[in-house]
Design an enzyme around this catalytic site. Structure first.
Site, mmCIF file in Angstrom:
data_model
loop_
_atom_site.group_PDB
_atom_site.id
_atom_site.type_symbol
_atom_site.label_atom_id
_atom_site.label_comp_id
_atom_site.label_asym_id
_atom_site.label_seq_id
_atom_site.Cartn_x
_atom_site.Cartn_y
_atom_site.Cartn_z
ATOM 1 N N LYS A 214 0.845 -1.206 0.000
ATOM 2 C CA LYS A 214 0.000 0.000 0.000
ATOM 3 C C LYS A 214 0.877 1.253 0.000
ATOM 4 C CE LYS A 214 -3.951 -2.303 2.111
ATOM 5 N NZ LYS A 214 -4.620 -2.804 3.309
ATOM 6 N N GLN B 78 -5.487 -1.939 9.815
ATOM 7 C CA GLN B 78 -5.213 -3.178 9.094
ATOM 8 C C GLN B 78 -5.694 -4.379 9.906
ATOM 9 O OE1 GLN B 78 -3.899 -3.194 5.949
ATOM 10 N NE2 GLN B 78 -4.008 -5.415 5.808
ATOM 11 N N ASP C 53 -11.522 2.310 3.834
ATOM 12 C CA ASP C 53 -11.711 0.872 3.626
ATOM 13 C C ASP C 53 -13.163 0.574 3.262
ATOM 14 O OD1 ASP C 53 -9.700 -1.063 3.812
ATOM 15 O OD2 ASP C 53 -9.593 -0.942 5.992
HETATM 16 N N1 GUN Z 1 -6.825 -7.195 5.808
HETATM 17 C C1 GUN Z 1 -6.951 -7.843 4.636
HETATM 18 N N2 GUN Z 1 -7.509 -7.054 3.699
HETATM 19 C C2 GUN Z 1 -7.748 -5.870 4.304
HETATM 20 C C3 GUN Z 1 -8.300 -4.638 3.844
HETATM 21 O O1 GUN Z 1 -8.716 -4.466 2.686
HETATM 22 N N3 GUN Z 1 -8.368 -3.660 4.790
HETATM 23 C C4 GUN Z 1 -7.944 -3.824 6.074
HETATM 24 N N4 GUN Z 1 -8.066 -2.797 6.924
HETATM 25 N N5 GUN Z 1 -7.427 -4.962 6.526
HETATM 26 C C5 GUN Z 1 -7.323 -5.962 5.639
#
Ligand code: GUN
Length: 283
Positions: A48, A92, A117
Site C-alpha cells: 500500500k 489493518q 476501507d
Molecule cells: N486485511 C486484509 N484485507 C484488508 C483490507 O482491505 N483492509 C484492512 N483494513 N485490513 C485488511
C-alpha cells in the site's frame, strides 16, 4: 482453452495513471494503522505504501505494539478523526486476539468520511442503495468491479456466483454486482452441493481462504474466474482457485499474486481521492 489473464497490475496501473493529476491537485493523505507484527499484514501494508509513493500520494504507516489496549487504539482513532491533514485511514486487519471481538466497535469509531476501507455501517449502507451512493465502497469488492470494467466484462444479466460471505468481500460484493444487474448467488461453508452452484456461474468469485479449493470440475466452461484468495503456503502466495486446472476451462482468470491484490490497493487510493473531494465540498 487457455484463459485470458486478468492482470490486476495492468488494470490498476491504468486507473492510477488517470488518478495521478487529481492526487497532485488534491494532495490527500492516507494513514495505515498496524497493531502487532502479523507478517501478512506487514507485506500488504508495504504494498500500500509503495503504491501511494508511485502515484505521488502522501501516506504514513503507524505501528502500534501488539499489546495495545482497546482504549489506546480508540484514542489513536480519535486523534486520526480529528487531524484535518489526514484524509483517510484504515486499521489493518486481522487485529491481535485480545482485540478481535472488538472489531465492530473499532470500525464504528472511524469517522465515516475517513473510512477509506469502506468497512463501516454508514458506507456499507449507502452502497446498499445503488451505484450512485457508492461513495466510499469497500476496497476489495470495488477493486473487483473496476477489474471487470477495465477488461470490459459485462455483468448485467450474468449469473455471478460468489463463494464466501465475509463482511469485507462476499457480502458487499454481492450487493455491488446486484446494483449492476447481475443475478447473484452467495455460497458459504454450509452450502450444499457447492459444485452444482459454482458450475452455473458466468462469473465465479472465490473468496474463502482455502488454497486451491475451486477446481476445474466446479467451473462452467467459458466462465470468468476471480480469485480473491491470498493464502500463504510454504512461503508462497496462492489463491483459492486451482489456477493450472481452471485456466483450461475458464475464458478469463485472475492470477495470484497480481490479480485482485493490486486492485484493492487501487480502490483504497481512489477512495482517498473521493474522500478528499467530499471533505472539501463538505458533503
Ligand atoms: N486485511 C486484509 N484485507 C484488508 C483490507 O482491505 N483492509 C484492512 N483494513 N485490513 C485488511
Amino acid at each position: 482453452m487457455s484463459a485470458l489473464l486478468l492482470s490486476g497490475r495492468e488494470a490498476a496501473a491504468a486507473i492510477l495513471a488517470d488518478l495521478k493529476p487529481k492526487i497532485a491537485h488534491l494532495d490527500p493523505k492516507l494513514v495505515v494503522v498496524q497493531v502487532g507484527d502479523d507478517p501478512g499484514s506487514s507485506s500488504y501494508i508495504l504494498q500500500k505504501m509503495k503504491s501511494c509513493a508511485e502515484v505521488g500520494m502522501r501516506s504514513e504507516h503507524r505501528h502500534l505494539p501488539k499489546a495495545v489496549t482497546l482504549e489506546e487504539l480508540l484514542a489513536e482513532i480519535d486523534r486520526l478523526n480529528a487531524d484535518a491533514d489526514v484524509t483517510g485511514f484504515i486499521i489493518q486487519l486481522p487485529l491481535p486476539a485480545h482485540l478481535q471481538s472488538h472489531v465492530p466497535s473499532i470500525i464504528r469509531a472511524i469517522d465515516p468520511k475517513k473510512d477509506v476501507d469502506g468497512f463501516g455501517a454508514y458506507n456499507l449502507g449507502k452502497m446498499f442503495l445503488s451505484t450512485e451512493f457508492e461513495h466510499l465502497p469497500p476496497a476489495t469488492p470495488a477493486g473487483i468491479v473496476m477489474l471487470l470494467e477495465h477488461f470490459e466484462i459485462p455483468v448485467a444479466g450474468k449469473h455471478a456466483v460468489i463463494v464466501g460471505r465475509s463482511n469485507i468481500v462476499g457480502k458487499p460484493l454481492s450487493m455491488m454486482l446486484l446494483n449492476r444487474d447481475a443475478t447473484v448467488s452467495v455460497c458459504h461453508s454450509k452450502t450444499k452441493q457447492l459444485a452444482s452452484i459454482t458450475k452455473q456461474g458466468d462469473i465465479l468469485i472465490a473468496a474463502v481462504g482455502k488454497p486451491g479449493m475451486i477446481t476445474a470440475d466446479m467451473v462452467k466452461r467459458g466462465a470468468v474466474v476471480i480469485d480473491v484468495g491470498t493464502n500463504r503456503v510454504g512461503g508462497k502466495l496462492v489463491g483459492d482457485v486451482d489456477f493450472d486446472g481452471v485456466q483450461d476451462v475458464a475464458s478469463a482468470i485472475t492470477p495470484v499474486p497480481g490479480g485482485v491484490g493490486p486492485m484493492t490497493v487501487c480502490s483504497l487510493i481512489k477512495n482517498c481521492v473521493q474522500a478528499k473531494q467530499r471533505q472539501l465540498a463538505k458533503i
